[in-house]
Write an enzyme that holds these catalytic residues in place. Structure first.
Site, PDB file in Angstrom:
ATOM      1  N   HIS A   1       0.900  -1.515  -0.013  1.00 52.61           N
ATOM      2  CA  HIS A   1      -0.385  -0.265   0.096  1.00 52.61           C
ATOM      3  C   HIS A   1       1.321   1.506   0.039  1.00 52.61           C
ATOM      4  O   HIS A   1       0.123   2.269  -0.558  1.00 52.61           O
ATOM      5  CB  HIS A   1      -0.510  -0.066   1.045  1.00 52.61           C
ATOM      6  CG  HIS A   1      -2.539   0.612   1.358  1.00 52.61           C
ATOM      7  ND1 HIS A   1      -2.546   1.988  -0.198  1.00 52.61           N
ATOM      8  CD2 HIS A   1      -3.704   0.245   1.924  1.00 52.61           C
ATOM      9  CE1 HIS A   1      -3.456   1.700   0.032  1.00 52.61           C
ATOM     10  NE2 HIS A   1      -4.131   1.528   1.316  1.00 52.61           N
TER      11      HIS A   1
ATOM     12  N   ASP B   1      -8.926 -11.496 -17.373  1.00 50.07           N
ATOM     13  CA  ASP B   1      -9.297 -13.036 -18.263  1.00 50.07           C
ATOM     14  C   ASP B   1      -7.530 -13.083 -19.063  1.00 50.07           C
ATOM     15  O   ASP B   1      -7.042 -12.310 -19.357  1.00 50.07           O
ATOM     16  CB  ASP B   1     -10.161 -13.091 -19.038  1.00 50.07           C
ATOM     17  CG  ASP B   1     -10.217 -13.930 -20.478  1.00 50.07           C
ATOM     18  OD1 ASP B   1      -9.118 -15.047 -19.977  1.00 50.07           O
ATOM     19  OD2 ASP B   1     -10.785 -13.904 -21.620  1.00 50.07           O
TER      20      ASP B   1
END
Length: 480
Positions: free
Chosen positions: A205, A423
């Site tokens: 982060h 995908d």
């Protein structure tokens, strides 16, 4: 569809036999010893694992070796953010999708991805103020999981290894601190007995927010599908934009925030709100507004679910506190990329978000139509910002903690096309999840895979969670 040339013995059955006997004596990670077939179903976790290092396909230019972190990154806690994507058996659509071929494809495409996202293959400096882009690479783990994909999908999205997703990630990479000597990014490829897959990605982060984490996963997936035609990815390349924003103080004046990831002392659960129930809630609020002479509020799904989660959470806390309302504040995450003037590219790298903060002092202020109006007022104040200076997220957390507010953080990644753009060549994921939360009183909202509703991962203190899950207002619209 990708072109796999290596045939293999990847299991072809879409249904996993949970009683499958694994060879006695097989290497087991984390001290787990299998004594098949006597082991119980709940103990079936990691059977074997291996770790390699993936480096960028091309070296980082010398002029880019020192990646200074801007103030809005330096203020962020140095935790790993965890994202996991689940896929059915790739062999169902491509018989050549062996383990060996998939592993090779993923590593090659990840290597090329790291050449673009070059800071993530480096190491955080000991001061935490910059990244040494030394191309040391990231850890890539591969694990065989001795259970069916469907069994894992039924588990709650928590970091616990026995009851959640902990064993599907590299050790210590779910909301844990990143040491300066460790990878900024880590990946684990999980193979289930039925042939299904899960790709877990953790990213510091300190250098990125949730939008950047998704951008990395999306770019990697596109690279995987277009390994030999990278021109198709030019418009998706990362944009390092902090130098385009208004100037900030000298890098020498900046120091990184020091933080320690808290030990988990909260309960995490998942709730689902169907579109039909959200529409029902919207209609009820519009009827209330009409009776008061208010028209055309046009509530959004994000607004409605955010307001409902906050109201039910503070109601639960009030019940835990013997009916006494504690002054509270919603910290609603706002992606500033489209809000800053002029807007920043979607693939901009860094912690380019802030909080829309709405304090409340009475239960009456949490009424949904009233609260949404306050949310909109806060959003309007953010529009037109020229930079991140002065609106950074972390100072708001500190401000309200010092004032003894009970803070509730709610984030939404519903606008990110996670299912459409991850995908890797064998279809959309059947599920995507941000695992658990970094601390108590936090929630993450995502679309369901079929887009027929919203899934919320909610973390509260134990008694608050009991009250929350028994809340009649919540149960009128959500399923647990």
């Amino acid at each position: 569809m990708y072109n796999l040339q290596v045939p293999g013995a990847y299991p072809q059955s879409p249904v996993c036999n949970v009683h499958q006997q694994w060879p006695v004596g097989m290497k087991i990670s984390r001290g787990l010893i299998l004594q098949a077939p006597l082991i119980s179903r709940r103990q079936l976790h990691v059977v074997s694992s291996s770790r390699t290092n993936v480096k960028p396909a091309s070296p980082t230019p010398l002029k880019l070796k020192h990646y200074n972190l801007p103030s809005h990154d330096l203020m962020m806690p140095d935790y790993y953010m965890p994202l996991i994507l689940f896929y059915p058996n790739p062999q169902l659509s491509n018989p050549l999708a062996s383990k060996t071929a998939i592993l090779s494809l993923l590593k090659n495409s990840l290597s090329k991805t790291l050449s673009e996202y070059y800071p993530f293959a480096g190491r955080l400096s000991s001061s935490g103020s910059y990244v040494d882009c030394n191309d040391e690479g990231i850890h890539f783990l591969e694990a065989q999981i001795a259970c069916d994909l469907s069994e894992i999908l039924q588990k709650p999205p928590v970091k616990n290894e026995k009851e959640g997703y902990g064993h599907l990630f590299p050790p210590g990479s779910i909301w844990h601190n990143v040491s300066y000597s460790r990878n900024l990014m880590a990946v684990q490829l999980n193979h289930f007995s039925c042939g299904g897959l899960a790709i877990a990605v953790s990213l510091s982060h300190r250098v990125a927010d949730g939008v950047t984490l998704f951008s990395v996963a999306s770019y990697w997936a596109r690279m995987c599908r277009n390994l030999n035609d990278q021109e198709k990815l030019v418009h998706r390349s990362p944009c390092f934009v902090h130098e385009l924003l208004l100037p900030q103080s000298s890098d020498d004046d900046l120091t990184a925030t020091q933080s320690v990831a808290p030990e988990k002392n909260w309960i995490t659960t998942k709730i689902v709100l169907s579109n039909s129930n959200i529409d029902k809630l919207k209609a009820e609020l519009e009827m209330q507004d009409k009776q008061q002479g208010i028209k055309n509020k046009n509530y959004t799904r994000n607004e409605l679910v955010t307001a409902l989660l906050y109201r039910c959470a503070v109601t639960a806390a009030t019940a835990s506190n013997s009916g006494t309302y504690t002054k509270s504040v919603l910290l609603q995450t706002v992606n500033m990329r489209p809000v800053i003037d002029p807007p920043l590219p979607k693939t901009s790298v860094g912690n380019l978000f802030t909080f829309n903060h709405i304090p409340t002092y009475t239960m009456n202020e949490t009424k949904l139509n009233t609260f949404v109006a306050q949310m909109r007022k806060g959003m309007m104040q953010l529009r037109g910002s020229k930079s991140m200076v002065g609106i950074e997220a972390f100072p708001l957390i500190v401000k309200y903690e010092k004032l003894n507010y009970k803070t509730y953080m709610i984030s939404s990644i519903r606008k990110l096309p996670i299912y459409d753009e991850t995908d890797f060549g064998w279809g959309r994921p059947v599920k995507a999840a941000v695992v658990d939360t970094p601390f108590v009183n936090s929630s993450f909202m995502m679309d369901t895979p079929s887009r027929d509703g919203i899934t919320a991962t909610v973390s509260l203190e134990e008694q608050d969670m009991k009250n929350f899950l028994a809340n009649k207002e919540l149960l009128a619209y959500a399923s647990l």
